[in-house]
Write an enzyme that holds these catalytic residues in place. Structure first.
Site, PDB file in Angstrom:
ATOM      1  N   TRP A  29       0.835  -1.214   0.000  1.00 48.15           N
ATOM      2  CA  TRP A  29       0.000   0.000   0.000  1.00 48.15           C
ATOM      3  C   TRP A  29       0.859   1.248   0.000  1.00 48.15           C
ATOM      4  O   TRP A  29       0.516   2.242  -0.661  1.00 48.15           O
ATOM      5  CB  TRP A  29      -1.011  -0.039   1.137  1.00 48.15           C
ATOM      6  CG  TRP A  29      -2.035  -1.108   0.874  1.00 48.15           C
ATOM      7  CD1 TRP A  29      -2.178  -2.287   1.538  1.00 48.15           C
ATOM      8  CD2 TRP A  29      -3.004  -1.124  -0.196  1.00 48.15           C
ATOM      9  NE1 TRP A  29      -3.193  -3.027   0.958  1.00 48.15           N
ATOM     10  CE2 TRP A  29      -3.713  -2.349  -0.107  1.00 48.15           C
ATOM     11  CE3 TRP A  29      -3.345  -0.235  -1.213  1.00 48.15           C
ATOM     12  CZ2 TRP A  29      -4.736  -2.694  -0.998  1.00 48.15           C
ATOM     13  CZ3 TRP A  29      -4.370  -0.582  -2.102  1.00 48.15           C
ATOM     14  CH2 TRP A  29      -5.045  -1.792  -1.989  1.00 48.15           C
TER      15      TRP A  29
ATOM     16  N   ASP B  77      -2.068   6.630   6.219  1.00 47.59           N
ATOM     17  CA  ASP B  77      -3.132   5.803   5.630  1.00 47.59           C
ATOM     18  C   ASP B  77      -3.569   4.771   6.676  1.00 47.59           C
ATOM     19  O   ASP B  77      -2.970   3.708   6.798  1.00 47.59           O
ATOM     20  CB  ASP B  77      -2.591   5.111   4.372  1.00 47.59           C
ATOM     21  CG  ASP B  77      -3.577   4.098   3.806  1.00 47.59           C
ATOM     22  OD1 ASP B  77      -4.707   3.992   4.336  1.00 47.59           O
ATOM     23  OD2 ASP B  77      -3.217   3.418   2.822  1.00 47.59           O
TER      24      ASP B  77
ATOM     25  N   LYS C 216     -12.998  -1.499   6.512  1.00 46.97           N
ATOM     26  CA  LYS C 216     -12.443  -2.491   7.449  1.00 46.97           C
ATOM     27  C   LYS C 216     -13.089  -2.347   8.826  1.00 46.97           C
ATOM     28  O   LYS C 216     -13.752  -3.257   9.290  1.00 46.97           O
ATOM     29  CB  LYS C 216     -10.930  -2.333   7.589  1.00 46.97           C
ATOM     30  CG  LYS C 216     -10.126  -3.096   6.571  1.00 46.97           C
ATOM     31  CD  LYS C 216     -10.071  -2.483   5.237  1.00 46.97           C
ATOM     32  CE  LYS C 216      -8.961  -3.086   4.419  1.00 46.97           C
ATOM     33  NZ  LYS C 216      -9.249  -3.160   3.009  1.00 46.97           N
TER      34      LYS C 216
HETATM   35  N1  PMP Z   1      -4.539   1.424   1.903  1.00 40.61           N
HETATM   36  C1  PMP Z   1      -4.630   0.319   2.652  1.00 40.61           C
HETATM   37  C2  PMP Z   1      -3.728   0.155   3.830  1.00 40.61           C
HETATM   38  C3  PMP Z   1      -5.591  -0.663   2.328  1.00 40.61           C
HETATM   39  O1  PMP Z   1      -5.693  -1.775   3.069  1.00 40.61           O
HETATM   40  C4  PMP Z   1      -6.428  -0.463   1.217  1.00 40.61           C
HETATM   41  C5  PMP Z   1      -7.493  -1.449   0.828  1.00 40.61           C
HETATM   42  N2  PMP Z   1      -7.322  -2.751   1.188  1.00 40.61           N
HETATM   43  C6  PMP Z   1      -6.268   0.691   0.454  1.00 40.61           C
HETATM   44  C7  PMP Z   1      -5.329   1.611   0.841  1.00 40.61           C
HETATM   45  C8  PMP Z   1      -7.112   0.954  -0.745  1.00 40.61           C
HETATM   46  O2  PMP Z   1      -8.364   1.312  -0.300  1.00 40.61           O
HETATM   47  P1  PMP Z   1      -9.588   1.524  -1.270  1.00 40.61           P
HETATM   48  O3  PMP Z   1      -9.919   0.201  -1.843  1.00 40.61           O
HETATM   49  O4  PMP Z   1     -10.634   2.053  -0.322  1.00 40.61           O
HETATM   50  O5  PMP Z   1      -9.183   2.510  -2.284  1.00 40.61           O
END
Ligand code: PMP
Length: 348
Positions: free
Chosen positions: A90, A160, A184
């Protein structure tokens, strides 16, 4: 998971919300009832997370991925410098987005050498003084790597929190921006929460889309356009559940107990393993592999028969991953541990 109590309340209210004779899915976001509901959800979020008055709480759409792009657009001009910590998949996506948005993104710490099973030691990296912000990922959802500390820096800290928000108390005042997709720990997919310190509003590039301009959205109480109404409603219910079950301190106790139990089961077996360094192990996402990967499919199918689902590791890493977010009860983790022990006895 979403707490069962919350789903049951939502089911009960689904066809007649607040005695309106309508569903929350049907009312206008500008109507008195919904405006009140959004204000209550925000107030609950502020109480539960302890958000100081000099921060705005925004309810947006687009997921954390949209914020990967809109963080640079709101905080920096093209060619400005921003610092990033790279702890895995991420982080990498956030870094790629900053590059797309024209930033000189300096990676101040990169955990590639450990195959992203560690976090940098506190104080082991230096952030350039001219960086507009330092970005990091407190919990890497795929790798199961979590910071046990908040990095200290003189530039605004941007985090994030998608997969660890509300899992334990945090000191919001240490951050410039906290953002998280809700799906989550906070609610259903479709809602993104952004918490931003007042002094960081007003620096967006002129071409920033209005609905992703934090200042414009703050001025409009996140209702510049139609917000994700059902997500905001459910967020309010989930925050009420957190408060009723003891707030974030009690949540942290439960989450730590769940994680410790599962790590202990993994570590005391030669059949299962988790590669993450002890001080970087996630409370929320626990990846583990079987010593014999040819048993993976059998593990997953027998687990499913036992009522244990969503255990397949992310497609990029394979193996297994138990995501034990806030709503997963300790009994769910115990059930998984029992299953793992039985499977090991039968197949090791
Ligand atoms: N950052 C993290 C730490 C995540 O776990 C996720 C999704 N699993 C995201 C960003 C991306 O999020 P989204 O699908 O809401 O764009």
């Amino acid at each position: 998971m979403i707490p069962l109590e919350v789903l049951e309340t939502a089911r009960k209210e689904l066809t007649d919300w607040r005695s309106s004779g309508m569903s929350v899915l049907e009312v206008s976001h500008r109507g008195k009832d919904f405006v009140e509901c959004a204000a209550e959800a925000e107030a609950a979020f502020r109480r539960v997370l302890g958000v100081p008055d000099n921060y705005k709480v925004l309810f947006l759409q687009g997921g954390a991925s949209a914020q990967f792009e809109f963080i640079p657009m709101n905080l920096a001009a093209p060619c400005d410098t921003a610092a990033y910590i790279n702890t895995g998949q991420w982080s990498k996506k956030a870094i790629a987005a900053a590059k797309r948005q024209g930033l000189e993104s300096i990676i101040v710490a990169d955990e590639a050498a450990s195959s992203y099973t560690t976090v940098p030691a506190a104080g082991s990296f230096e952030v350039p003084a001219d960086a507009k912000y330092l970005h990091y990922t407190p919990n890497e959802t795929i790798g199961g790597v979590e910071f046990g500390y908040v990095p200290q820096t003189s530039v605004p800290l941007v985090a994030d929190f998608s997969s660890t928000i509300a899992s334990r108390p945090i000191d919001v005042s240490k951050f410039g921006v906290i953002y998280a997709g809700a799906q989550k720990n906070l609610g259903p997919a479709g809602l993104t929460v952004v918490v931003v310190r007042d002094d960081l509003l007003g620096t967006a590039r002129p071409e920033t889309p209005a609905v992703f301009n934090w200042k414009t959205q703050a001025e409009a109480d996140s209702m510049l356009n139609t917000p994700p109404t059902f997500g905001i409603y459910l967020l309010g219910l989930i925050l009420r559940w957190i408060e009723e079950t003891g707030g974030l301190t009690a949540m942290a106790d439960r989450n730590l107990a769940k994680a410790n139990a599962l790590y202990k089961a993994i570590d005391s077996s030669d059949f299962y393993s988790n590669p993450v360094a002890a001080d970087a192990r996630s409370w929320m996402n626990i990846p583990f592999i079987l010593a014999d990967s040819s048993l993976d499919q059998l593990f997953l199918s027998e687990a499913k028969e036992a009522g244990l689902v969503n255990l397949k590791g992310h497609r990029s890493v394979g193996g297994m991953r138990a995501s034990i977010y806030n709503a997963m009860p300790i009994a769910g983790v115990e059930c998984l541990i029992d299953f793992m022990n039985d499977f090991e006895k039968e197949h090791a």
